[in-house]
Design a protein around this motif. Structure first.
Motif, PDB file in Angstrom:
ATOM      1  N   ARG A 638       0.826  -1.211   0.000  1.00 47.11           N
ATOM      2  CA  ARG A 638       0.000   0.000   0.000  1.00 47.11           C
ATOM      3  C   ARG A 638       0.858   1.259   0.000  1.00 47.11           C
ATOM      4  NH1 ARG A 638      -4.368   2.860  -1.525  1.00 47.11           N
ATOM      5  NH2 ARG A 638      -4.785   4.538  -0.047  1.00 47.11           N
ATOM      6  N   ASN A 639       1.756   1.391   0.972  1.00 44.47           N
ATOM      7  CA  ASN A 639       2.588   2.591   1.110  1.00 44.47           C
ATOM      8  C   ASN A 639       3.915   2.363   0.401  1.00 44.47           C
ATOM      9  OD1 ASN A 639       0.478   3.023   2.849  1.00 44.47           O
ATOM     10  ND2 ASN A 639       1.724   3.376   4.662  1.00 44.47           N
ATOM     11  N   TYR A 699       6.485   2.285   5.580  1.00 49.31           N
ATOM     12  CA  TYR A 699       6.340   1.938   4.165  1.00 49.31           C
ATOM     13  C   TYR A 699       6.448   0.432   3.926  1.00 49.31           C
ATOM     14  CZ  TYR A 699       6.349   6.845   2.957  1.00 49.31           C
ATOM     15  OH  TYR A 699       6.002   8.164   2.856  1.00 49.31           O
ATOM     16  N   ASP A 700       5.636  -0.022   2.968  1.00 47.06           N
ATOM     17  CA  ASP A 700       5.651  -1.431   2.557  1.00 47.06           C
ATOM     18  C   ASP A 700       6.757  -1.718   1.549  1.00 47.06           C
ATOM     19  OD1 ASP A 700       3.188  -2.223   3.957  1.00 47.06           O
ATOM     20  OD2 ASP A 700       2.196  -0.920   2.503  1.00 47.06           O
ATOM     21  N   ILE A 727      12.360   3.087   8.361  1.00 46.02           N
ATOM     22  CA  ILE A 727      11.083   3.478   7.768  1.00 46.02           C
ATOM     23  C   ILE A 727      10.374   2.326   7.051  1.00 46.02           C
ATOM     24  CG2 ILE A 727      11.847   5.852   7.537  1.00 46.02           C
ATOM     25  CD1 ILE A 727      12.268   5.471   4.634  1.00 46.02           C
ATOM     26  N   LEU A 728      11.076   1.207   6.849  1.00 40.13           N
ATOM     27  CA  LEU A 728      10.472   0.059   6.180  1.00 40.13           C
ATOM     28  C   LEU A 728       9.801  -0.851   7.207  1.00 40.13           C
ATOM     29  CD1 LEU A 728      10.263  -1.119   3.288  1.00 40.13           C
ATOM     30  CD2 LEU A 728      12.296  -2.476   3.811  1.00 40.13           C
ATOM     31  N   ARG A 729       8.616  -1.327   6.883  1.00 47.25           N
ATOM     32  CA  ARG A 729       7.907  -2.238   7.772  1.00 47.25           C
ATOM     33  C   ARG A 729       8.559  -3.618   7.764  1.00 47.25           C
ATOM     34  NH1 ARG A 729       1.708  -0.780   5.758  1.00 47.25           N
ATOM     35  NH2 ARG A 729       1.346   0.945   7.221  1.00 47.25           N
ATOM     36  N   PRO A 730       8.471  -4.358   8.863  1.00 50.33           N
ATOM     37  CA  PRO A 730       8.884  -5.765   8.809  1.00 50.33           C
ATOM     38  C   PRO A 730       8.123  -6.476   7.699  1.00 50.33           C
ATOM     39  CG  PRO A 730       8.545  -5.091  11.086  1.00 50.33           C
ATOM     40  CD  PRO A 730       8.055  -3.949  10.229  1.00 50.33           C
TER      41      PRO A 730
END
Length: 789
Positions: A638-639, A699-700, A727-730
């Protein structure tokens, strides 16, 4: 006796010599026959492998890659796309007919690399190796499996399976029955039968791979020309000039990366440039919200931000607009303070968002529709495509505008409204941390179709309208300012006084008050103003207050530039940006802006041609590669952020997916951000040697096209990778396109972070890397003194 004894010895030596000669001759004839047979089987006369031809005709050769696929592992959810299809097929063919002992692999092993001291049997070289334009990532030979005795691969077999392209996919272990490849052995009959098909497949693979990562002579849109220092200025130069005017690493060859956990007061919400308390405590003045602005440490941290306890994979869009996991953003203060206005509520293990706001308690959808009914010219998703939402709260306004094909750049400061922007991002709604303070917003001038403020708590009328003049700077000529606040409809002394001051100020700025829309449902009202499209009104003002900005003032200069209380004139030249409204959406996405006609593009061609070529390139890359061949399930994305957007082609190519892309134009890159806005996309300026104004785990997917090789000249890549991790998601993905040396360094750091390698690809000294972040955190801790209150 002695002579007889010597005679016997000489006789035995002579006999042994004859035997040896006979054996050598038999072996020589045998080897010669095998050589003749193998030469004809590897390269049939009627099917010439261009790679084989190049390898023997050219003096510019080097070690070739073998195509290998790691197994056991399930196939990616997306098909392989323009990753050459025969990669998987070639490996499967190699496995057919092999004894079980030769097929077995070590379960759970990733692709391993063998050092450059590999034996001659493990590589294919020419007498002048080392000059081949096809470099290996990190100059290392790649193999699969961990059985030392099985790592011998014959030259002939490598020539059937190697080529200009090297691809490594690392996949999950759950579904595929194919074992790891430890060695490939066949008899000569199998080689002869497979050589022709393998060669033909390889030719197709080379053709397919051109779109995946174009060859150097075809990749003119991948590298900027010197025009970036000529016709195109950079944000760094623009901003530095404007400020002057107003004033009058670690290698990838085995070096360990000492990752540690950041110990800060903010904990899992640490933002280095907004949590620098050492600087904030010493600020001499905070009257203009300087304490909410960026104050970056001298060198960015290399520690990793911890995850919140109980963190879970985010709720996917569109469900995320209505609810998120509580423990991903475990803050309740905003629910306590704003729950009655339907901002956010705590509901069991979720935080839920009824879609309300201070000015639209009963939902954003009705509020949005009422605005368009009051002024149909707004035309959501057609004339009005890109808007700025000031003081956005949890960004429900922008979240519901998405249904109308509108992109809202929502922003709010990191203040007492605890985690409001973090809530927005977790919901899948675009938002950044920023404040109307003492510096310009990180956007070019004249780019937003609409600026919206719903009870945003900004004192627009004070100090000669200093902050409203900043909105005027970023608002497109003919654009609208939508103001929903108590001074519009309340008649008490304070609100009436503010309304009077606002009326005086907007008139002096030549903004027309078009309509006041009354919302009976929410018991509020909204004023809608329009910025002028010419300078006629400015010239007729009885008093030049606010004054015009200096002729030298560049309205696009926005990086760390102090605010000025002045008006920028409206462009009047028909070829100048801002003199015409853009095409309606979605036509504006694909059509080069009218004001590019006289410019030279970033890549050296005429700017309109550059624009179109860039768009076609990214459409091809996205459709043929990213959507099919790098192991990303796009339904979970999504992001998205393009860390080095040029014309916004990457974002434009993804426009049909249910996602949004934050386009970042680095301050030392050509200033193409106005083009991105002109085509109906959005973004901001940023210096990647500093932290980005967002919460951790926002962010994804991050996309970096030839960014890191530029950054490594200015700052340590370990600092940049720590920020990427922040800033990156797991389970989020990082896609990097860059030179192979930089790719090797990023790969090395990603592995040290325990990230999963999804794809490694190289061709003509250019590489592509796709990695997935894990939940891993180190045990060691590093205290950041500047981030401790």
């Amino acid at each position: 006796m002695a002579s007889l004894r010597y005679s016997r010895v000489d006789g035995r030596r002579q006999s042994n010599y004859c035997s040896t000669v006979a054996v050598v001759m038999v072996l020589a004839f045998g080897l010669f026959a095998v050589w003749i047979f193998m030469s004809s089987s590897i390269v049939p006369a009627d099917v010439q492998d261009p790679l084989y031809q190049d390898n023997h005709d050219s003096n510019n050769t080097d070690v070739k890659h073998q195509v290998m696929v790691n197994s056991p592992g399930q196939q990616f959810e997306d098909s392989s796309g323009d990753l050459p299809e025969n990669i998987e097929k070639t490996v499967e063919k190699q496995l057919e007919g092999m004894p079980k002992g030769e097929k077995k692999g070590s379960e759970g092993n990733s692709v391993e690399k063998i050092g450059s001291e590999s034996s001659a049997e493990e590589t294919v070289t020419n007498s002048q190796s080392g000059n081949n334009p096809i470099d290996r990532i990190g100059d290392e030979k790649m193999d699969i499996g961990n059985n030392g005795d099985d790592n011998e691969v014959k030259n002939e077999e490598l020539e059937q399976t190697t080529g200009e392209n090297s691809v490594i996919k690392e996949e999950d272990e759950s579904n595929s029955p194919t074992p790891n490849i430890e060695k490939v052995k066949r008899n000569s009959d199998q080689k002869s039968e497979q050589a022709i098909s393998g060669t033909m497949e390889h030719e197709k693979k080379i053709q397919d791979a051109d779109d995946f990562l174009p060859k150097a002579d075809q990749s003119e849109i991948l590298k900027e020309t010197t025009t970036q220092n000529g016709a195109w200025s950079t944000q760094a130069v623009e901003s530095q000039n404007e400020k002057k005017s107003q004033e009058n690493s670690v290698s990838a060859d085995g070096v360990a990366y000492p990752w540690k956990i950041c110990n800060t007061t903010a904990g899992p919400d640490y933002i280095p440039c907004l949590d620098n308390w050492q600087v904030v405590r010493r600020l001499p003045d905070m009257s203009h919200f300087q304490h909410r602005e960026r104050h970056c440490p001298g060198e960015g941290p290399t520690c990793l931000v911890p995850h919140p306890k109980g963190y879970r994979k985010p709720v996917p869009w569109p469900k995320s607009r209505d609810k998120i996991w509580f423990y991903n953003v475990p803050h309740t203060k905003l629910a306590d303070v704003k729950g009655h206005q339907n901002w956010v509520k705590v509901t069991g293990e979720y935080l839920t968002f009824p879609g309300g706001g201070t000015q639209f308690i009963h939902g954003a959808s009705g509020y949005i529709n009422l605005i368009e009914q009051g002024l149909p010219a707004i035309a959501w998703g057609k004339r009005s495509r890109v808007i700025l939402d000031v003081g956005c709260g949890v960004a429900s306004f922008g979240g519901y505008l998405y249904d109308k094909d509108v992109l809202a750049m929502s922003f709010a400061p990191k203040d007492e409204h605890e985690a409001q922007v973090q809530f927005a991002l977790e919901r899948g709604i675009p938002a950044i941390l920023s404040v109307m303070g003492s510096h310009r917003l990180p956007f070019p001038g004249g780019v937003f179709d609409i600026v919206h403020c719903a009870r945003c708590r900004v004192p627009w009328h004070v100090e000669g309208g200093r902050l409203l003049l900043e909105l005027n700077r970023v608002l497109r000529p003919g654009g609208y300012f939508i103001w929903s606040a108590t001074p519009v409809y309340r008649k008490n002394a304070e609100d009436s006084g503010i309304w009077k001051e606002m009326s005086k100020l907007t008139k002096a700025m030549c903004w027309d008050l078009l309509v006041i829309v009354k919302d009976k449902t929410n018991s509020v009202a909204t004023a809608i103003y329009r910025k002028p499209t010419s300078n006629e009104c400015y010239q007729e003002r009885p008093k030049e207050d606010p004054p015009f900005c200096k002729e030298s003032d560049d309205q696009n200069a926005a990086w760390n530039v102090p605010l000025e209380s002045c008006l920028h004139k409206i462009p009047v030249d028909a070829s100048e940006r801002g003199s015409h409204w853009p095409e309606q959406w979605p036509k504006r996405l694909e059509k080069p802006p009218y004001w590019l006609k006289s410019k030279t593009g970033v890549y050296g061609k005429a700017a309109p041609e550059d624009f179109t070529a860039d768009y076609e390139h990214w459409k091809n890359v996205v459709s043929q590669s990213y959507l099919k061949g790098i192991g990303i399930s796009w339904s979970t994305v999504r992001n998205v952020m393009d860390m080095r957007a040029v014309y916004g082609g990457f974002a434009a190519a993804l426009v049909d997916l249910k996602l949004w892309v934050m386009n970042v134009v680095p301050v030392d890159s050509p200033d193409t951000l106005p083009i991105i806005y002109e085509r109906g996309l959005f973004g901001l300026y940023h210096d990647w040697c500093e932290s980005f104004n967002t919460y951790p785990r926002s962010y994804d997917l991050l996309h970096a096209d030839h960014l890191f090789s530029v950054l490594r000249k200015r700052c340590k890549l370990m600092v940049v990778m720590a920020e990427v991790d922040r800033i990156l998601r797991p389970e989020g993905k990082l896609i990097v396109r860059d030179d192979v040396g930089t790719i090797a360094e990023i790969e090395s750091m990603a592995k040290s972070l325990q990230w999963e390698m999804k794809l490694i690809y190289s061709q003509d000294k250019e590489g592509l890397l796709c990695v997935q972040k894990s939940m891993w955190r180190p045990e060691a801790v590093e205290t950041i003194p500047s981030a401790i209150i």
